[in-house]
Design an enzyme around this catalytic site. Structure first.
Site: not given
Ligand code: APR
Length: 240
Positions: A116, A124, A127, A145, A208
């Site tokens: 991402h 810019c 340019c 810029c 997770n």
């Molecule tokens: N250790 C393990 N898991 C964690 C921790 C931690 N310290 N902190 C949070 N989490 C888990 C949460 O339980 C959740 O399932 O990380 C996950 C984060 O999920 P999201 O907030 O949805 O983030 P992400 O999956 O990266 O989102 C993907 O969404 O908005 C877009 O571009 C943005 O890159 C992002 C994409």
């Protein structure tokens, strides 16, 4: 087998991470109870972080972006540091991240595929001149810029395409891995979440805090904090 045993016998680890990898550095994630998308704004954050909104409401985009998307004070945590050590020890092929905070590189990781983009690259739109994140943080209104063009962060806004070279590099690494560690992501945003399907190796590990759609098909699921879990594992750099 335990996580430690799997990591010890792995030779080509790839790490696929999301916002949960940076929460232990003080950066809120998006969809947890205290996540950015749970915070109340007149316009939903997911709308403000879209390409149409950037072009139609550029000034409002940048006031939100400066306030919420530029954690330049954040430092790498134990997860970022351990992954950089594994790369240095020749155990880890690459990090594939959905994050734009640059903390993996700050910890010393070299092969990082930023699906991402990154807050540390700003160009810019007229340019093409490069500007660092600090310039955006210190600017007011719409950052411009010297040539007069609007400076745009190199982050993938909703509605924009991912960089093809980054995608190809990330998929090649995932396809070559013997162990894929997926961590700190809700696996709800595509195409990123679909990259996991390219994994053909032996061990699919999920670290997770909350459940994800992937839990049922993993070799090993650890519901815990990724900084703590990786921090407790060996660095494999002692015999370098
Ligand atoms: N250790 C393990 N898991 C964690 C921790 C931690 N310290 N902190 C949070 N989490 C888990 C949460 O339980 C959740 O399932 O990380 C996950 C984060 O999920 P999201 O907030 O949805 O983030 P992400 O999956 O990266 O989102 C993907 O969404 O908005 C877009 O571009 C943005 O890159 C992002 C994409």
């Amino acid at each position: 087998m335990t996580l430690k045993e799997i990591v010890e016998k792995s030779r080509r680890i790839v790490f696929f991470g999301g916002a949960g990898v940076s929460t232990e550095s003080g950066i809120p994630d998006f969809r947890s109870a205290d996540g950015l998308y749970r915070q109340k704004y007149s316009v939903p954050p997911e709308t403000m972080l879209s390409a149409p909104y950037f072009h139609a409401h550029t000034e409002e985009f940048f006031s939100f972006y400066r306030e919420k998307m530029l954690p330049l004070w954040a430092k790498p945590n134990a997860a970022h540091i351990k992954l950089a050590e594994w790369e240095h020890a020749g155990k880890l092929l690459a990090v594939v991240t959905q994050n734009i905070d640059g903390l993996h590189q700050a910890a010393g990781s070299k092969r990082v595929f930023e699906l991402h983009g990154s807050i540390h690259r700003n160009y810019c739109t007229s340019c093409g001149k490069f500007y660092p994140a600090q310039f955006i943080a210190e600017s007011t209104g719409v950052p411009r810029c010297g040539c007069g063009g609007v400076i745009k962060p190199d982050v993938v806004l909703y509605g924009e395409q991912l960089d093809p070279d980054t995608v190809n590099g990330a998929l090649a690494a995932i396809a070559a891995a013997d162990t894929l560690i997926v961590a700190g992501t809700s696996l709800t945003v595509y195409p990123a979440a679909g990259f996991i399907d390219y994994f053909r190796g032996e061990n699919l590990i999920l670290i997770n805090r909350d459940e994800t759609p992937l839990d049922a098909s993993c070799t090993l699921v650890v519901h815990g904090k990724v900084g703590e879990v990786l921090g407790a594992l060996p660095s494999f750099t002692e015999n370098l």
